[in-house]
Write a protein that holds these residues in place. Structure first.
Motif, PDB file in Angstrom:
ATOM      1  N   VAL A 133     -20.030  31.744 -54.060  1.00 60.12           N
ATOM      2  CA  VAL A 133     -19.391  30.868 -53.613  1.00 60.12           C
ATOM      3  C   VAL A 133     -20.058  29.655 -54.098  1.00 60.12           C
ATOM      4  O   VAL A 133     -18.824  29.338 -53.930  1.00 60.12           O
ATOM      5  CB  VAL A 133     -20.645  30.918 -51.948  1.00 60.12           C
ATOM      6  CG1 VAL A 133     -20.013  29.230 -50.710  1.00 60.12           C
ATOM      7  CG2 VAL A 133     -20.614  33.086 -51.768  1.00 60.12           C
ATOM      8  N   GLN A 134     -20.957  28.961 -55.020  1.00 61.71           N
ATOM      9  CA  GLN A 134     -20.574  28.401 -55.781  1.00 61.71           C
ATOM     10  C   GLN A 134     -19.743  28.267 -56.930  1.00 61.71           C
ATOM     11  O   GLN A 134     -19.378  27.146 -56.721  1.00 61.71           O
ATOM     12  CB  GLN A 134     -22.353  28.473 -56.050  1.00 61.71           C
ATOM     13  CG  GLN A 134     -23.382  28.307 -55.749  1.00 61.71           C
ATOM     14  CD  GLN A 134     -24.530  27.811 -56.391  1.00 61.71           C
ATOM     15  OE1 GLN A 134     -25.025  26.911 -57.301  1.00 61.71           O
ATOM     16  NE2 GLN A 134     -25.804  28.249 -55.835  1.00 61.71           N
ATOM     17  N   THR A 135     -18.831  29.390 -57.420  1.00 62.35           N
ATOM     18  CA  THR A 135     -18.396  29.364 -58.129  1.00 62.35           C
ATOM     19  C   THR A 135     -17.033  29.184 -57.645  1.00 62.35           C
ATOM     20  O   THR A 135     -16.290  27.962 -58.004  1.00 62.35           O
ATOM     21  CB  THR A 135     -18.534  30.394 -58.476  1.00 62.35           C
ATOM     22  OG1 THR A 135     -19.442  31.466 -59.663  1.00 62.35           O
ATOM     23  CG2 THR A 135     -16.398  30.508 -59.704  1.00 62.35           C
ATOM     24  N   SER A 136     -16.725  29.337 -55.916  1.00 60.09           N
ATOM     25  CA  SER A 136     -15.488  29.053 -55.830  1.00 60.09           C
ATOM     26  C   SER A 136     -15.856  27.660 -55.290  1.00 60.09           C
ATOM     27  O   SER A 136     -14.769  26.995 -55.240  1.00 60.09           O
ATOM     28  CB  SER A 136     -15.267  30.089 -54.145  1.00 60.09           C
ATOM     29  OG  SER A 136     -15.021  31.786 -54.826  1.00 60.09           O
ATOM     30  N   ALA A 137     -16.829  27.362 -54.522  1.00 62.49           N
ATOM     31  CA  ALA A 137     -16.587  26.021 -54.131  1.00 62.49           C
ATOM     32  C   ALA A 137     -16.866  24.377 -55.621  1.00 62.49           C
ATOM     33  O   ALA A 137     -15.746  23.629 -54.958  1.00 62.49           O
ATOM     34  CB  ALA A 137     -18.287  25.600 -53.841  1.00 62.49           C
TER      35      ALA A 137
END
Length: 373
Positions: free
Chosen positions: A283-287
């Protein structure tokens, strides 16, 4: 769980000994000929998985001779059925030929014995059903047993084919998803960093007083872009960067670099990013990539002077919001793969993405990425 080949071969060896022994016991006579025929009926079954067609041919021939001689009784039928199964597993054509050969090996000599009245050479035990005493019933049972063996092999062969096709489709899907992921990563990295390089190169060309700062920025951005490309295409690095997760992918801790790069391009950026709870790395990567693309669009298309970035987390969801005061519209931002990449990243997590101009001016990007708690 799949059974090992060694276990299957051991089971076949035990089956061969059992069938050969049963053929001897079911014969109302003894002697070398009985032992030889019983061995030819049962012992080849030990190699039925290794050489299925030769084993079926040998067992079927021995079964036909045994039926005329009166050796083995119903054991010969089961021996042929066991030999037919691995042949029927190989291909539909082999299965059809194997079934025909098995039926011929059992029915032809049996019905011949019933028709002549002088066979088999060793009469069956009194009261026992055989081709001589009940040809119709025994023929029906023989067809059902052999057809059952063939049907079971057909079902297993069909299931294996479907499993192989499913595995192939899963592999193709995984390859397509990986290609899409790499395309997204390359687009985000190249688009973000090349836009910075182009802007700073323009500064270096037209504003002599800021040439040194612009060239330093170009050098830093270029090195960072090369590291990101190596991470995307190589998949492994000896040491992940300070702004990346443990697997080398960018994390929310790295948004400071995005903010500074946008400020260096002349956009005043305010940030609202309170302390965030534990958020999954994916999720952090996508954000991070959504923020990167949104800020890249601010520099490229918006002609904005101010931009507000907000990253907030609630139990089970991470929200990213980027709002500028530029003049870009949704139509201006539509060409290319930026917004499409954002939608794909949001869809990976089952989230939502809204983009578009604001009533008071400017353009906004808002993404919500849910995650399990």
């Amino acid at each position: 769980m799949p059974i090992s080949r060694r276990v299957l071969l051991t089971a076949d060896a035990l089956l061969a000994l059992t069938v050969a022994g049963a053929a001897v016991l079911r014969t109302p006579a003894s002697g070398v000929a009985v032992l030889a025929l019983s061995g030819l009926i049962g012992l080849p079954l030990a190699a039925r998985r290794r050489w299925p067609v030769p084993v079926l041919a040998l067992v079927a021939t021995a079964a036909a001779v045994a039926a005329l001689a009166g050796v083995g009784a119903e054991v010969t039928l089961w021996a042929v059925a066991f030999a037919l199964y691995p042949v029927a597993l190989t291909s539909p054509r082999a299965a059809a030929r194997g079934l025909s050969a098995a039926l011929a090996a059992i029915l032809v000599p049996g019905l011949a014995a019933a028709a002549t009245g002088r066979l088999p050479l060793i009469p069956a035990t009194a009261g026992e059903e055989s081709f001589s005493t009940a040809p119709g019933l025994v023929s029906t049972v023989s067809v059902l047993v052999l057809a059952g063996s063939w049907s079971l092999a057909w079902a297993v062969r069909t299931r294996r084919r479907h499993a192989a096709e499913l595995a192939r489709l899963r592999t193709a899907r995984a390859v397509a998803e990986e290609r899409l992921r790499i395309a997204r990563e390359v687009h985000d990295v190249v688009g973000h960093n090349l836009s910075l390089i182009a802007m700073n190169a323009a500064v270096a060309q037209h504003l002599g007083t800021e040439q040194d700062a612009a060239l330093r920025t170009i050098e830093q951005v270029s090195r960072g872009a090369l590291e990101d490309i190596r991470a995307v295409l190589g998949g492994l690095r000896d040491e992940p960067s300070a702004d990346a997760g443990q697997d080398g992918t960018p994390a929310l801790a790295g948004i400071g670099g995005l903010i500074e790069a946008t400020r260096a391009a002349g956009v005043d950026v305010t940030v609202e990013a309170p302390h965030l709870p534990a958020v999954p790395a994916a999720v952090q990567t996508s954000a991070y990539r959504i923020l990167q693309e949104a800020l890249t669009n601010v520099r490229r298309h918006a002609d904005a002077r101010h931009c507000h970035v907000a990253v907030t987390a609630t139990p089970g969801a991470l929200t990213v919001r980027v709002v500028d005061d530029g003049a870009a519209t949704l139509r201006d931002a539509a060409p290319g793969y930026g917004l499409a990449g954002m939608r794909e990243r949001v869809a990976l997590h089952g989230g939502t993405l809204t983009t578009g101009p604001q009533p008071t001016g400017g353009f906004a990007v808002r993404a919500t990425l849910p995650f399990p708690t």
